[in-house]
Design a protein around this motif. Structure first.
Motif, PDB file in Angstrom:
ATOM      1  N   GLU A  61     -56.654 -61.990  16.851  1.00  0.00           N
ATOM      2  CA  GLU A  61     -55.520 -62.041  17.736  1.00  0.00           C
ATOM      3  C   GLU A  61     -54.321 -62.451  17.006  1.00  0.00           C
ATOM      4  OE1 GLU A  61     -56.482 -65.403  20.592  1.00  0.00           O
ATOM      5  OE2 GLU A  61     -57.108 -63.805  22.227  1.00  0.00           O
ATOM      6  N   ASN A  62     -54.527 -63.078  15.912  1.00  0.00           N
ATOM      7  CA  ASN A  62     -53.211 -63.224  15.224  1.00  0.00           C
ATOM      8  C   ASN A  62     -52.783 -61.875  14.373  1.00  0.00           C
ATOM      9  OD1 ASN A  62     -51.951 -63.861  12.464  1.00  0.00           O
ATOM     10  ND2 ASN A  62     -52.075 -65.730  13.365  1.00  0.00           N
ATOM     11  N   GLU A  63     -51.508 -61.458  14.592  1.00  0.00           N
ATOM     12  CA  GLU A  63     -51.050 -60.281  14.035  1.00  0.00           C
ATOM     13  C   GLU A  63     -51.312 -60.124  12.449  1.00  0.00           C
ATOM     14  OE1 GLU A  63     -50.613 -56.326  14.507  1.00  0.00           O
ATOM     15  OE2 GLU A  63     -50.641 -57.844  16.121  1.00  0.00           O
TER      16      GLU A  63
END
Length: 367
Positions: free
Chosen positions: A42-44
């Motif tokens: 989820e963390n880019e």
């Protein structure tokens, strides 16, 4: 030996970034973040980092997987041909074996971790796929007459927030405070003792690259049951010992059988000890060495032509919309570009209002 490093440390890894003429073998543990992107990517920043590592992995000549399950992930998800992925398996250390403990040392161990009754044990990580929540709910489903004789020991390091969350779940499931024990981190010596003294070892994870704790528990001569998915069945090697990890009732029923049926319990122990003998570092080393020899001698290299081309990779200007542009061509481009990058150094030229969101493109191509 470990390509997916360098996110939170000073390790630097890549394949064919600077030189392409040397065939490269890579240990493949799993592709869990790729398969469960909503949980792990989820963390880019993490997403871009992971996809850049995948780009390196795809340039490898030979993958040495730690299980047949992870080997199939590479074939199905990354397009590696079957002959380029070899399962070398893995093993546990030799000191994981049946041990005897005198009453005093056993009492000290149990006192240290608040264990006052025979205990059902889990050890491993604490992230979502480990399914500790399902294990707690399943333990709560055991008949009270059985459950009152046991504790559930979750043996792993845990942040305070995770510990509170799991203990709250236990309370909401109807379990008393002393029925679920969160030990926190335990040293290796205590881990070995806990394996040897547990009444039952349960491994409820719904995705593993291998599932080493199950093997360690079997090698210690303990009855082991586990999930019927990913690599765990090939580790346990006994269909009768498996359950559906996404079904609390299935987990609970198998636990009940192992705790109350002496014949079944003894068969778990006997078959587990025999199964554990099928895994050794000597065997893994021999498989790895043979796979490397074959890759050089038989194929010269799966990617030899490709690598020679990539040594002289021309620059390619790729002019197209790319995600998140609302265009079928954009989606096709996102699939095509990782393949083209094997042969070309690519510059993407895109004229679009939408932000470019594809993590592989952002990590690997000037735009």
């Amino acid at each position: 030996t470990s390509l997916f490093e360098g996110l939170a440390d000073d390790a630097v890894t890549s394949i064919s970034r600077f030189i392409c003429s040397i065939p490269t073998a890579v240990i493949l543990y799993d592709l869990i973040p790729l398969i469960h992107q909503k949980i792990y990517l989820e963390n880019e920043i993490i997403r871009q980092w992971y996809f850049s590592k995948l780009d390196s992995l795809r340039r490898g000549d030979l993958l040495l997987s730690i299980s047949a399950s992870s080997a199939q992930e590479a074939v199905k998800l990354l397009g590696f041909p079957d002959e380029a992925v070899v399962n070398i398996s893995t093993a546990c250390e030799e000191y994981f074996k049946p041990q005897t403990y005198d009453n005093k040392s056993s009492a000290c161990l149990r006192s240290r971790y608040g264990l006052v009754r025979p205990f059902v044990m889990y050890t491993g990580g604490i992230d979502h796929r480990k399914n500790i929540e399902g294990l707690i709910r399943a333990f709560a489903l055991l008949p009270t007459a059985v459950r009152k004789h046991y504790q559930l020991a979750v043996v792993c390091s845990a942040h305070d927030a995770d510990k509170k969350r799991l203990l709250l779940l236990a309370q909401e499931s109807g379990l008393k405070e002393t029925e679920v024990i969160m030990t926190g981190f335990v040293p290796e010596e205590d881990l070995l003792a806990l394996y040897n003294q547990c009444a039952l070892f349960v491994f409820p994870s719904w995705h593993e690259g291998f599932g080493l704790p199950a093997l360690e528990a079997m090698a210690c001569g303990r009855p082991v049951i586990g999930s019927n998915v990913s690599s765990i069945p090939e580790v346990i090697g006994n269909e009768a010992a498996l359950f559906d990890p996404r079904d609390d009732a299935s987990i609970s029923a198998k636990m009940l059988q192992a705790l109350t049926d002496d014949t079944f319990r003894n068969s778990l122990i006997e078959k587990g000890i025999e199964q554990a003998k099928a895994f050794s570092w000597k065997l893994s080393a021999a498989r790895a060495w043979q796979a490397i020899r074959n890759a050089v001698a038989v194929q010269p290299s799966r990617c030899t032509k490709q690598l020679l081309l990539s040594e002289q990779r021309l620059r390619l200007a790729y002019i197209s919309p790319v995600p998140a542009a609302r265009s079928g061509i954009a989606d096709y481009s996102a699939e095509l570009l990782p393949e083209l990058s094997r042969y070309y150094s690519i510059d993407i030229i895109a004229e679009q209002q939408e932000e470019i969101t594809d993590p592989w493109l952002l990590a690997n191509c000037p735009i």
